[in-house]
Scaffold this motif. Structure first.
Motif, PDB file in Angstrom:
ATOM      1  N   GLY A  77       3.935 -43.660  10.489  1.00 16.49           N
ATOM      2  CA  GLY A  77       4.790 -44.574  11.217  1.00 16.49           C
ATOM      3  C   GLY A  77       4.283 -44.905  12.605  1.00 16.49           C
ATOM      4  N   GLY A  78       2.957 -44.907  12.767  1.00 15.92           N
ATOM      5  CA  GLY A  78       2.382 -45.231  14.061  1.00 15.92           C
ATOM      6  C   GLY A  78       2.331 -44.073  15.032  1.00 15.92           C
ATOM      7  N   ARG A  79       2.812 -42.895  14.630  1.00 13.93           N
ATOM      8  CA  ARG A  79       2.826 -41.734  15.513  1.00 13.93           C
ATOM      9  C   ARG A  79       1.832 -40.704  15.009  1.00 13.93           C
ATOM     10  NH1 ARG A  79       7.758 -42.998  14.176  1.00 13.93           N
ATOM     11  NH2 ARG A  79       7.955 -41.246  12.752  1.00 13.93           N
ATOM     12  N   ARG A  80       1.051 -40.160  15.923  1.00 10.37           N
ATOM     13  CA  ARG A  80       0.081 -39.137  15.564  1.00 10.37           C
ATOM     14  C   ARG A  80       0.818 -37.842  15.244  1.00 10.37           C
ATOM     15  NH1 ARG A  80      -5.472 -38.543  16.534  1.00 10.37           N
ATOM     16  NH2 ARG A  80      -6.185 -36.395  16.685  1.00 10.37           N
ATOM     17  N   THR A  81       0.411 -37.175  14.163  1.00  9.73           N
ATOM     18  CA  THR A  81       1.084 -35.951  13.768  1.00  9.73           C
ATOM     19  C   THR A  81       0.079 -34.987  13.175  1.00  9.73           C
ATOM     20  OG1 THR A  81       2.806 -34.983  12.354  1.00  9.73           O
ATOM     21  CG2 THR A  81       1.656 -36.904  11.484  1.00  9.73           C
ATOM     22  N   THR A  82       0.322 -33.705  13.332  1.00 12.70           N
ATOM     23  CA  THR A  82      -0.489 -32.691  12.663  1.00 12.70           C
ATOM     24  C   THR A  82       0.291 -32.058  11.507  1.00 12.70           C
ATOM     25  OG1 THR A  82       0.254 -31.026  14.265  1.00 12.70           O
ATOM     26  CG2 THR A  82      -1.814 -32.165  14.737  1.00 12.70           C
ATOM     27  N   ARG A  83       1.480 -32.581  11.242  1.00 13.68           N
ATOM     28  CA  ARG A  83       2.262 -32.101  10.113  1.00 13.68           C
ATOM     29  C   ARG A  83       1.744 -32.770   8.839  1.00 13.68           C
ATOM     30  NH1 ARG A  83       5.614 -27.574  10.522  1.00 13.68           N
ATOM     31  NH2 ARG A  83       7.034 -27.756  12.281  1.00 13.68           N
ATOM     32  N   PHE A  84       1.276 -31.980   7.891  1.00 12.08           N
ATOM     33  CA  PHE A  84       0.741 -32.552   6.657  1.00 12.08           C
ATOM     34  C   PHE A  84       1.870 -32.659   5.641  1.00 12.08           C
ATOM     35  CE2 PHE A  84      -1.056 -32.344   2.447  1.00 12.08           C
ATOM     36  CZ  PHE A  84      -2.050 -33.295   2.512  1.00 12.08           C
ATOM     37  N   THR A  85       2.067 -33.856   5.093  1.00 12.09           N
ATOM     38  CA  THR A  85       3.115 -34.056   4.099  1.00 12.09           C
ATOM     39  C   THR A  85       2.563 -34.563   2.774  1.00 12.09           C
ATOM     40  OG1 THR A  85       3.526 -36.250   5.039  1.00 12.09           O
ATOM     41  CG2 THR A  85       4.954 -34.450   5.777  1.00 12.09           C
ATOM     42  N   GLY A  86       1.665 -35.558   2.823  1.00  9.18           N
ATOM     43  CA  GLY A  86       1.114 -36.119   1.596  1.00  9.18           C
ATOM     44  C   GLY A  86       1.916 -37.314   1.122  1.00  9.18           C
ATOM     45  N   HIS A  87       1.787 -37.618  -0.164  1.00 15.02           N
ATOM     46  CA  HIS A  87       2.466 -38.777  -0.733  1.00 15.02           C
ATOM     47  C   HIS A  87       2.811 -38.494  -2.177  1.00 15.02           C
ATOM     48  CE1 HIS A  87      -0.737 -40.307  -3.428  1.00 15.02           C
ATOM     49  NE2 HIS A  87      -1.547 -39.725  -2.558  1.00 15.02           N
ATOM     50  N   PHE A  88       3.727 -39.276  -2.721  1.00 14.55           N
ATOM     51  CA  PHE A  88       4.039 -39.247  -4.144  1.00 14.55           C
ATOM     52  C   PHE A  88       3.873 -40.663  -4.663  1.00 14.55           C
ATOM     53  CE2 PHE A  88       6.716 -39.617  -7.873  1.00 14.55           C
ATOM     54  CZ  PHE A  88       6.425 -38.452  -8.572  1.00 14.55           C
ATOM     55  N   ALA A  89       2.899 -40.847  -5.552  1.00 11.32           N
ATOM     56  CA  ALA A  89       2.614 -42.162  -6.133  1.00 11.32           C
ATOM     57  C   ALA A  89       2.405 -43.216  -5.059  1.00 11.32           C
ATOM     58  CB  ALA A  89       3.734 -42.584  -7.085  1.00 11.32           C
ATOM     59  N   GLY A  90       1.737 -42.832  -3.980  1.00 13.85           N
ATOM     60  CA  GLY A  90       1.450 -43.768  -2.911  1.00 13.85           C
ATOM     61  C   GLY A  90       2.570 -43.950  -1.921  1.00 13.85           C
ATOM     62  N   MET A  91       3.718 -43.316  -2.129  1.00 12.78           N
ATOM     63  CA  MET A  91       4.835 -43.410  -1.196  1.00 12.78           C
ATOM     64  C   MET A  91       4.710 -42.261  -0.201  1.00 12.78           C
ATOM     65  SD  MET A  91       7.867 -44.485  -3.874  1.00 12.78           S
ATOM     66  CE  MET A  91       7.163 -43.635  -5.309  1.00 12.78           C
ATOM     67  N   SER A  92       4.313 -42.594   1.021  1.00 17.83           N
ATOM     68  CA  SER A  92       4.073 -41.577   2.039  1.00 17.83           C
ATOM     69  C   SER A  92       5.365 -40.853   2.387  1.00 17.83           C
ATOM     70  CB  SER A  92       3.483 -42.215   3.299  1.00 17.83           C
ATOM     71  OG  SER A  92       2.220 -42.772   3.021  1.00 17.83           O
ATOM     72  N   LEU A  93       5.247 -39.558   2.642  1.00 16.18           N
ATOM     73  CA  LEU A  93       6.409 -38.723   2.938  1.00 16.18           C
ATOM     74  C   LEU A  93       6.505 -38.550   4.451  1.00 16.18           C
ATOM     75  CD1 LEU A  93       5.702 -36.149   0.099  1.00 16.18           C
ATOM     76  CD2 LEU A  93       7.393 -37.988   0.078  1.00 16.18           C
ATOM     77  N   ASP A  94       7.597 -39.003   5.014  1.00 19.91           N
ATOM     78  CA  ASP A  94       7.796 -39.031   6.458  1.00 19.91           C
ATOM     79  C   ASP A  94       8.013 -37.608   6.980  1.00 19.91           C
ATOM     80  OD1 ASP A  94       8.563 -39.404   9.082  1.00 19.91           O
ATOM     81  OD2 ASP A  94      10.030 -40.975   8.640  1.00 19.91           O
ATOM     82  N   PRO A  95       7.136 -37.112   7.857  1.00 23.14           N
ATOM     83  CA  PRO A  95       7.311 -35.749   8.373  1.00 23.14           C
ATOM     84  C   PRO A  95       8.590 -35.578   9.170  1.00 23.14           C
ATOM     85  CG  PRO A  95       5.555 -36.896   9.554  1.00 23.14           C
ATOM     86  CD  PRO A  95       5.909 -37.750   8.387  1.00 23.14           C
ATOM     87  N   ASP A  96       9.131 -36.670   9.726  1.00 24.49           N
ATOM     88  CA  ASP A  96      10.368 -36.563  10.494  1.00 24.49           C
ATOM     89  C   ASP A  96      11.587 -36.350   9.604  1.00 24.49           C
ATOM     90  OD1 ASP A  96       8.995 -36.870  12.850  1.00 24.49           O
ATOM     91  OD2 ASP A  96       9.348 -39.034  12.988  1.00 24.49           O
ATOM     92  N   LEU A  97      11.436 -36.618   8.308  1.00 26.02           N
ATOM     93  CA  LEU A  97      12.552 -36.401   7.384  1.00 26.02           C
ATOM     94  C   LEU A  97      12.532 -35.001   6.764  1.00 26.02           C
ATOM     95  CD1 LEU A  97      12.800 -39.772   5.396  1.00 26.02           C
ATOM     96  CD2 LEU A  97      14.492 -38.808   6.970  1.00 26.02           C
ATOM     97  N   VAL A  98      11.439 -34.274   6.929  1.00 27.14           N
ATOM     98  CA  VAL A  98      11.307 -32.964   6.297  1.00 27.14           C
ATOM     99  C   VAL A  98      12.130 -31.931   7.050  1.00 27.14           C
ATOM    100  CG1 VAL A  98       9.700 -31.141   5.618  1.00 27.14           C
ATOM    101  CG2 VAL A  98       8.998 -33.538   5.497  1.00 27.14           C
ATOM    102  N   ASP A  99      12.816 -31.089   6.311  1.00 25.31           N
ATOM    103  CA  ASP A  99      13.523 -29.951   6.905  1.00 25.31           C
ATOM    104  C   ASP A  99      12.528 -28.803   7.057  1.00 25.31           C
ATOM    105  OD1 ASP A  99      15.174 -27.930   7.736  1.00 25.31           O
ATOM    106  OD2 ASP A  99      16.334 -27.810   5.878  1.00 25.31           O
TER     107      ASP A  99
END
Length: 503
Positions: A77-99
């Protein structure tokens, strides 16, 4: 040699290292004359990072991640992050939504700085590791024949004939070892072709950032400059031919609907399909399969590399124990029993992504629903936990919630972690009893079990297998449970008087 490993990719190198740590004489045959520089997995999951951690390789892996971030960064989302989340079927997983406070994630955070480790750098790190352990890697040697005589395996190669006690095929999806052993490889045929490359682009403004879908397939531009990935449904291409710049450009033009122009390849590109198969058995007599030789599937999320490293960690200590003489041959049967379900899950996880990637209207409708679910805190956290591998569990007896899971970050009163004490391999026993009762019992297994005492706390005791799986844990003083678990996994205690276990 006690063991010959065929294949010097990450799986073969991890297996060779684990066997060497267990005291086995091991060598590696690799058909390629040089390490494979092709673009493959760009990251590793938590169990793989923790496997490196347990062997003292975490600092080197963290250094690789820092270099990756300095070179290309990781953006969401335009923000640099070191949190690795990955994707599912090309849908990127937003690290800000992860608990990130979820216990499955929060208790496996020590390895977060070593997740962005591309496969070529991982192979180089592991190559140095096996070299320090004195394991010879013989490159340019291709296996052409084998015969299992029941007490050894005669291996024919392009460099001559070798006899070995055991043979392990880590030689990829087109495994010569699997073919020569006659092990069936059932599964589903491919329906798409994918490409991954780093290229120079004359007109990058014609491409959208991130993943983009079209009726012909999908493509991704980024996150590092020049990296493109394409997926096309239809007749799979010939995977044996080298990938050319023109081939990547043609695929990118088809799926993007643009006339984008590529001018140069900056890294060895790869071509892959969604061919998905699992070996009918992982063992035949004195021959084993691990990694892609045992299972193949689409490379979404780099799951194949991680699945193979898990195979290697599981098989390495068990075969080493049988060679050392303190475990019966039956221990080797648990390799297939424990690793097959994980392989089957990964295949279904990747198959599911194919189902929502197709360009037809029904798949697009399904993709929209899945995207809505992944745009929730619970949905994103669920997917990230699955991709990270922190929910993997081996079906083991025992009522404690830790049993069967990969050991969490267990911090000790002196500021160290339990993993810091396992660099030499073997079992790790955490003893938090006031009188050291667990440690006294474990003296009967000296040389196989390393005891680490700590201030009283819960869990009171934890026994971690060499592959990182918790074999036993208690919040009380369960001497009987520890003794039974040690007999099950670490063999009979030493008969010497100085190592006489307490009853």
């Amino acid at each position: 040699m006690d063991v010959t490993v065929v294949g010097a990719g990450p799986v073969g190198l991890v297996l060779a290292a684990e066997l060497a740590l267990a005291g086995a004489k091991v060598q590696v045959f690799e058909r390629r004359a040089e390490p494979d520089a092709a673009m493959k997995a760009q990251s590793i999951n938590v169990p793989t990072a923790e496997a490196l951690d347990r062997r003292g390789l975490l600092p080197a892996a963290e250094q690789i991640q820092r270099a990756v971030l300095e070179r290309v960064g990781s953006f969401a989302g335009g923000r640099r992050t070191t949190r690795f989340t990955g994707h599912f079927a090309g849908m990127s997983l937003d690290p800000d939504l992860v608990d990130w406070s979820d216990p499955d994630l929060a208790t496996h955070a020590a390895a977060d700085g070593a997740r962005m480790v591309p496969q070529p750098q991982l192979e180089a790190l592991l190559g140095e590791h096996v070299a320090r352990l004195g394991v010879p890697v013989r490159r340019g040697v291709e296996v052409t024949a084998l015969h299992d005589s029941g007490d050894s395996v005669l291996v024919g190669t392009t460099a001559g004939t070798a006899r070995t006690g055991w043979l392990i095929g880590c030689d990829g999806g087109h495994s010569a070892v699997r073919r020569l052993t006659g092990i069936d490889f059932p599964g589903t045929d491919p329906e798409l072709t994918g490409y991954q490359a780093v290229v120079d682009i004359e007109d990058p403004e014609k491409l959208a950032d991130g993943w983009t879908w079209s009726p012909r397939g999908a493509y991704r531009y980024g996150p590092q400059p020049g990296r493109v990935v394409t997926l096309e449904f239809g007749a799979p291409a010939d995977r044996s031919a080298p990938v050319t710049l023109e081939e990547v450009q043609t695929s990118l033009r088809r799926v993007s609907g643009t006339d984008v122009t590529l001018t140069a390849l900056r890294a060895t590109p790869t071509r892959w399909t969604d061919n998905t198969r699992q070996a009918a058995r992982y063992r035949s007599g004195r021959v084993f399969l691990a990694g892609d030789a045992a299972h193949v599937h689409p490379p979404f999320g780099g799951q194949g590399l991680n699945l193979g490293v898990g195979d290697a960690m599981n098989l390495g200590w068990k075969l080493g124990a049988v060679i050392a003489g303190w475990a019966a041959d039956g221990l080797l049967d648990t390799y297939d029993t424990e690793r097959r379900p994980v392989g089957a899950w990964v295949m279904d996880w990747t198959r599911a992504q194919i189902g929502v990637l197709r360009g037809d209207a029904k798949s697009a409708a399904l993709r929209a629903i899945v995207a809505d679910l992944l745009n929730t805190r619970d949905g994103t956290t669920y997917a990230v936990k699955k991709i990270a591998g922190v929910t993997q569990r081996v079906d083991l007896p025992g009522g404690h919630p830790l049993v069967g899971l990969f050991a969490p970050d267990l911090w000790l009163a002196n500021g160290s972690r339990l993993a810091d004490h396992g660099h030499g391999g073997g079992f790790l026993l955490l003893d938090r009893t006031p009188d050291g009762a667990f440690t006294r019992l474990a003296t009967g297994w000296a040389g196989r079990v390393s005891s680490v005492t700590d201030a009283p706390a819960t869990p009171t005791g934890v026994l971690v297998r060499p592959d990182g799986v918790v074999a036993w844990a208690t919040d009380a003083t369960d001497i009987a449970g520890l003794k039974a678990t040690l007999h099950r996994w670490a063999g009979a205690p030493s008969p010497s008087p100085e190592h006489e276990p307490v009853s």
